[in-house]
Design a protein around this motif. Structure first.
Motif, short mmCIF file in Angstrom:
data_model
loop_
_atom_site.label_atom_id
_atom_site.label_comp_id
_atom_site.label_asym_id
_atom_site.label_seq_id
_atom_site.Cartn_x
_atom_site.Cartn_y
_atom_site.Cartn_z
N UNK A 54 0.85 -1.17 0.00
CA UNK A 54 0.00 0.00 0.00
C UNK A 54 0.89 1.23 0.00
N UNK A 55 0.52 2.19 -0.79
CA UNK A 55 1.34 3.40 -0.91
C UNK A 55 0.51 4.61 -0.50
N UNK A 56 0.34 4.79 0.80
CA UNK A 56 -0.56 5.84 1.26
C UNK A 56 -0.17 7.22 0.73
N UNK A 57 1.13 7.41 0.57
CA UNK A 57 1.60 8.73 0.13
C UNK A 57 0.84 9.19 -1.12
N UNK A 58 0.52 8.27 -2.02
CA UNK A 58 -0.23 8.71 -3.20
C UNK A 58 -1.70 8.28 -3.21
N UNK A 59 -2.07 7.18 -2.53
CA UNK A 59 -3.46 6.73 -2.61
C UNK A 59 -4.33 7.26 -1.47
N UNK A 60 -3.73 7.48 -0.31
CA UNK A 60 -4.44 8.03 0.86
C UNK A 60 -3.54 9.12 1.45
N UNK B 182 9.96 0.65 -4.77
CA UNK B 182 10.36 1.68 -3.81
C UNK B 182 9.47 2.90 -4.05
N UNK B 183 8.35 2.92 -3.35
CA UNK B 183 7.38 3.99 -3.56
C UNK B 183 7.79 5.22 -2.78
N UNK C 23 -1.05 -1.94 8.05
CA UNK C 23 -2.04 -1.58 7.03
C UNK C 23 -1.68 -2.31 5.75
N UNK C 24 -2.69 -2.92 5.14
CA UNK C 24 -2.37 -3.58 3.87
C UNK C 24 -3.29 -3.09 2.76
N UNK D 107 2.88 -8.84 21.92
CA UNK D 107 2.67 -7.41 22.18
C UNK D 107 1.29 -7.05 21.65
N UNK D 108 0.99 -5.76 21.61
CA UNK D 108 -0.29 -5.34 21.04
C UNK D 108 -0.08 -5.06 19.55
N UNK D 109 -0.90 -5.64 18.71
CA UNK D 109 -0.73 -5.43 17.28
C UNK D 109 -2.10 -5.46 16.61
N UNK D 110 -2.33 -4.56 15.69
CA UNK D 110 -3.60 -4.55 14.97
C UNK D 110 -3.34 -4.53 13.46
N UNK D 111 -4.38 -4.82 12.71
CA UNK D 111 -4.25 -4.86 11.25
C UNK D 111 -5.49 -4.23 10.63
N UNK D 112 -5.31 -3.55 9.50
CA UNK D 112 -6.44 -2.87 8.87
C UNK D 112 -6.25 -2.80 7.36
N UNK D 113 -7.28 -3.14 6.59
CA UNK D 113 -7.17 -2.94 5.14
C UNK D 113 -7.30 -1.46 4.80
N UNK D 114 -6.51 -1.00 3.82
CA UNK D 114 -6.60 0.38 3.34
C UNK D 114 -7.71 0.42 2.29
N UNK D 115 -8.89 0.91 2.70
CA UNK D 115 -10.00 0.91 1.76
C UNK D 115 -9.92 2.10 0.83
N UNK D 116 -10.25 1.88 -0.44
CA UNK D 116 -10.09 2.92 -1.45
C UNK D 116 -11.23 3.91 -1.52
#
Ligand code: SF4
Ligand SMILES: [Zn+2]
Lengths: 484, 563
Positions: free
Chosen positions: A151-157, A235-236, A298-299, A327-336
């Motif tokens: 996921x490339x948040x810099x350009x998609x989110x 390399x985004x 985030x994926x 440890x504490x860990x969470x996961x989240x899809x990057x919705x478009x």
């Protein structure tokens, strides 16, 4: 000039709700706080492709008509159809989606949303193993480790990092922005130093960059506070700002995930490289994951759509489950799309299922691969379609699109997109979040109101109302038929 | 519209009516003195039981957590679905039914009011959108406030009145009905994967203990004059030995009670009545709890009865759900909500043959039967945590019939049977007492003035069951009791007949009740809120509150606070 504050941006799943718009003569003239995508939307939504009149196809061409006539024709098509598909829904309000589901139930059709072509595999995986997650503020306040995978948040989110993750300011974790700036300065300094050294030992041959197979870890200078890991095939721009960049070979995400799972269970890897990455580097990254206080993964579609799809997400969810033992860990899809999450949510509370819901037997049925819209189209089973706020003709497989346009096609959309051009009935709608109010759900399931900021062009209505009219008309037609 | 229910055997405990043959007149949605005999629609209820509509003080039917449960479990829906009819919407779901189905199923059993007990304030709109899509029944929801940073900070600093004003604001902003505490302090700790061990274990980084939170919010509740007490899911829920925590929790507010009025509601008490040091030595702590409750008047509770079936557990208690996941190995959802709370979901199958599950089943019934005053212990399954609400007819039968209990006892784990207190308990509840634990007591605990009774002016929410209590003995004919409660002969909601012979006749909207708490200073709070809002949450202040358009039918009650 009136300024409207706390406007929600109807573009991506980050659903930033701090946008300030300046309105002049019923037009938005200035956008504050938004990213480039947001500005483009608010300033350019009224562009040249806007449809301003309902149209129906006559003698092969689209001709203008009245709303009443277009609604009547749409209702006729749906009432006559045996097995219509109702598709789109991720770029409209929950209120419109709700009416859409009622319409699907009424006409015994298949209703599906765009998650079928994006995070469908993620949802199936969640149904297999579950998902440890949280709201974005939790990450802002607590996460000392952020991972973006595929996921490339810099350009998609674009504002995701600044508002919610690495560069956000939280109660227990400070923004990593300053240390990032320091890091960049240091890197620049280091480069200068290196070239000075090079100049000094000028006789030595200049080092050539290692080939990708000789891949060396991204150089980093340890910084304080939050750490950012980016895992991607390219390399985004996001990778540039990361503390660790893991460049995974294309379609090798699954191997990499399994390697991480072994490492965090303190198992040895008997190879030198996994997915093209040296094992020592992976060990270091795994160590960072285990030793953080709160990690967030985030994926994006890079993971859901690379080969292995379902397997990948299963592995990613399992990795995070395992990490919770340490440890504490969470996961989240990057919705478009800005309300694709809302589409899943409303579908689920009304029908029990998040997408691909078939009402042909009079109750909701769900079997992705069978009841998903692309599969219905590929089997050539549907005999009509209504598309709301989406452009499937340009995104579906060719065979599916062909069947879609072969049958009567109704499109509700503000724009003249490719699908709209093929429509038999085209009803232009207002932009929800700009010209119509409603509710949308952020990628972390937080509901956020959408504002009506300006009036839609004359005679243009929101999706919700258009759908209500069609539903009413369908019921009238069916009643008349029953009576006859 | 006028309605006259004739010759029924009426049970109306709030008005002291016990199996009296009388007529009930209804006009414009309310119970009235009399109606025009000729004009009114008449229902012949002779040989049938007439009660106020059922009320559920604690049932997870709406919101983000419930919906994540739906999404998580397609397998729960495949086996249980409802077709669209001319009057009803379609739906699915056994333990986590879709919204329309939820409303219909409650109505079919004669239930007309349901309280959703766990609303994360940040996601309150979601809860209300679903409640509005839940037909027929009236609803309300309790915002989760026991781990809200504002509460923790104000209580730590001893600013009880400030705290009360903010809680008032929050109840209004979320369109909530009561103050809910879940594992107070433990959910904040869960933000970093930790928990609190007992009511005196300080919350990490906040310098406050669960005891201080419980007492603080109990005082806030009194300052605000809220109709219900604080609604508490105790610390250590679901852990062997936790009956001690439950007792300490009740004791810690003993001194705050006045005039013998309740000040705390311990919810799904079964899950907090475990004795033993671990799962091997696990046993029932129901007797200890019952003894305490019998000797005190400041507590109400509900059962959280376990049903042997496949269900879906879901609570705001993130750490508890995590333990359940590690114990069961089942799929697991966790959802922490910034600044406020958390949530977890784990599918779960209660098995007769399991010692622990069978003992849990026994504990619920032991509590209900050992606590002498039925006004203090209300019937719930903590839907869907102990089992789905459609099991209520079975619980009614167990409560009314020793024989029904024995029939089930025979089939459970033998060690659990030999240790169960049930064989030593002869008590069988009467229909009058059933009307208390399923309606009157629930309304009283909730402070619902117009519900749970059939007096003049009450909401015309009425259930009629085909069981002739004059001629039939429920203790022997418990199966007939079960059948009667499964499909009400009539359910009347706001004066309309919505169910006949267990079939839904009408899809109508139910109201959403909420509290408009009036404090003397309000504006100042808003300014203060705005300043800190940006620091605490990721949504803008203006976008946070739930506006009334999210409620299909908005029914506010004005409450005048003492601050
Ligand atoms: S990040 Fe997404 S939601 Fe936020 S302003 Fe940019 S496009 Fe809009
Ligand atoms: Zn509960």
């Amino acid at each position: 000039m009136p300024v409207v504050k706390a406007v929600t941006c109807p573009v991506c799943g980050s659903l930033c709700d701090d946008i300030e718009l300046t309105v002049e003569n019923g037009r938005i003239v200035k956008v504050k706080n938004g990213c480039a995508m947001c500005e483009a939307k608010f300033l350019g939504y009224c562009g040249e492709h806007r449809v301003l009149k309902p149209m129906i196809r006559k003698n092969g061409g689209l001709v203008k008509t009245t709303l009443k006539e277009a609604v009547r024709r749409a209702a006729e098509i749906l009432a006559e159809a045996n097995y219509p598909v109702l598709y789109g829904w991720s770029s409209t309000s929950c209120e419109a989606i709700s009416v859409g589901i009622e319409l699907a139930e009424e006409v015994g059709g298949v209703i599906d949303n765009t998650s079928v072509v994006c995070h469908g595999p993620s949802i199936l995986s969640i149904q297999n193993v579950g998902i440890p997650s949280c709201t974005l503020g939790q990450i802002r306040h607590r996460a000392d480790l952020i991972v973006y995978w595929g996921s490339n948040p810099w350009s998609a989110h674009p504002r995701h990092i600044e508002r919610y993750t690495a560069f956000a300011e939280g109660r227990f974790e400070k923004s990593a922005w300053r240390s990032y700036v320091n890091k960049v300065k240091a890197l620049v300094g280091r480069k200068k130093l290196q070239s000075a050294i090079k100049r000094l030992f000028v006789k030595k041959p200049a080092p050539v960059p290692p080939p990708i197979s000789e891949y060396k870890p991204y150089p980093f200078i340890t910084k304080e506070g939050r750490k950012l890991i980016v895992i991607d095939v390219r390399r985004t721009k996001s990778a540039e700002i990361a503390d660790y960049f893991v460049q995974v070979e294309p379609n090798k995400d699954y191997e990499l995930l399994q390697a991480f799972r072994m490492l965090i269970r303190d198992q040895e890897l008997e190879v030198d490289r996994v997915a093209g990455v040296p094992v020592e580097y992976l060990e270091e990254v795994a160590d960072v994951m285990v030793s953080c206080d709160f990690g967030a993964l985030f994926f994006g579609l890079g993971l859901t759509m690379s080969s292995g799809k379902l397997r990948n997400i299963d592995a990613a969810l399992s990795l995070v489950r395992d990490l919770n033992m340490r440890t504490k860990f969470i996961i989240m899809p990057m919705r478009g799309h800005f309300n694709v999450t809302g589409a899943n949510i409303v579908f689920t509370w009304q029908t029990g299922y998040p997408y691909a819901v078939d009402f042909s037997l009079g109750y909701p049925r769900y079997n992705p691969g069978e009841t998903s819209v692309v599969d219905v189209l590929l089997r050539k089973e549907s005999d009509a379609a209504i598309i709301v706020a989406s452009d499937p003709v340009s995104s579906f497989p060719r065979k599916a699109a062909e069947h879609l346009v072969k049958n009567p096609l109704i499109v509700i959309d503000p724009h003249m997109n490719v699908t709209a051009q093929m429509a038999d009935v085209l009803i232009p709608s207002a932009f929800v979040g700009i010209e119509a109010s409603g509710t949308a759900y952020r990628m972390d399931h937080v509901p956020i109101p959408l504002k009506k900021v300006v009036n839609p062009p004359k005679g243009i209505h929101p999706d919700e109302e258009i759908l209500r009219r069609i539903l009413k008309e369908v019921r009238r037609i069916k009643k008349k038929e029953e009576a006859a | 519209m006028e309605l006259l229910i004739k010759n029924g055997l009426v049970y109306d405990p709030i008005n002291g009516v016990n199996e009296e043959k009388m007529d009930i007149a209804v006009k414009d949605g309310k119970i009235v003195e009399k109606v025009n005999e000729r004009r009114a629609k008449k229902i012949d209820a002779s040989g049938m039981i007439v009660m106020p509509g059922g009320i559920d003080i604690h049932s997870h039917i709406a919101g983000g957590k419930v919906n994540s449960g739906r999404l998580l479990r397609p397998e729960d829906h495949f086996k249980d679905f409802e077709r669209k009819t001319a009057v009803t919407r379609s739906g699915v779901g056994y333990s986590i039914p879709s919204t329309f189905t939820t409303g219909y199923r409650y109505a079919r059993m004669g239930w007309t009011t349901v309280m959703d007990p766990a609303m994360p304030p940040l996601e309150a709109k979601h809860t209300h959108e679903e409640l509005s899509d839940t037909p027929i029944i009236d609803k309300a929801s309790y915002p989760l406030l026991g781990d809200w940073w504002f509460v923790l900070e104000y209580l730590r600093d001893g600013k009880i009145e400030e705290c009360a004003r903010h809680v008032a604001w929050m109840i209004k902003a979320t369109k909530g009905y009561a103050i809910k505490l879940v594992n107070p302090g433990g959910l904040e700790a869960w933000g970093f994967g930790r928990n609190v061990k007992n009511i005196d274990d300080p919350v990490p980084y906040f310098g406050i203990t669960p005891r201080e939170i419980i007492r603080g919010l109990c005082r806030v509740n009194k300052l605000l004059n809220l109709p219900h007490t604080i609604h508490v899911h105790t610390n250590n829920l679901g852990k062997p030995g936790n009956y001690v925590t439950a007792l300490e929790t009740m004791k810690c507010v003993e001194d705050l009670a006045e005039d013998g009025k309740p000040v705390i509601h311990i919810t799904h008490c079964q899950f907090s009545a475990f004795k033993g040091d671990d799962w091997r030595t696990f046993e029932s702590g129901a007797e200890e709890i019952a003894n305490y409750v019998n000797a005190h008047s400041h507590v109400t509770m509900d059962m959280g009865q376990v049903i042997f079936t496949d269900t879906t557990t879901m609570t705001a208690d993130g750490p508890f759900q995590y333990i359940l996941y590690t114990l069961s190995g089942n799929k697991w959802v966790n959802h922490d909500v910034e600044t406020e709370t958390s949530a977890g979901i784990v599918p779960f199958h209660y098995r007769r043959r399991s010692y622990v599950h069978a003992t849990q089943w026994s504990i619920g019934l032991e509590l209900a039967l050992l606590i002498k005053d039925p006004w203090k212990i209300l019937m719930t399954t903590d839907h869907p945590n102990g089992g789905p609400f459609i099991a209520y007819p079975r619980i009614v039968a167990w409560l009314m019939s020793r024989k029904a209990r024995e029939a089930t006892l025979k089939k459970i784990n033998s060690k659990a049977r030999s240790r169960s207190l049930l064989p030593t308990i002869d008590r069988e509840l009467s229909f009058y007492e059933i009307a208390i634990v399923t309606r009157a007591g629930q309304a009283k605990a909730l402070g619902l003035k117009n519900k749970g009774h059939l007096g003049i002016g009450a909401d015309a929410d009425i259930a009629i069951y085909k069981f002739n209590s004059e001629t039939m003995d429920p203790s022997k004919k418990y199966k007939a009791v079960r059948r009667a409660f499964k499909r009400a002969a009539y359910t009347i909601k706001s004066g309309q007949v919505v169910v006949k012979d267990g079939e839904v006749l009408k899809h109508v909207d139910g109201a959403t009740m909420w509290l408009d708490v009036k404090t003397s200073e309000e504006a100042k709070i808003t300014e203060e809120m705005k300043r800190r809002f940006k620091d605490y949450w990721t949504v803008e202040f203006e976008n946070y509150p739930v506006s009334e358009d999210y409620l299909a039918i908005s029914q506010p009650t004005t409450v005048k606070a003492d601050v």
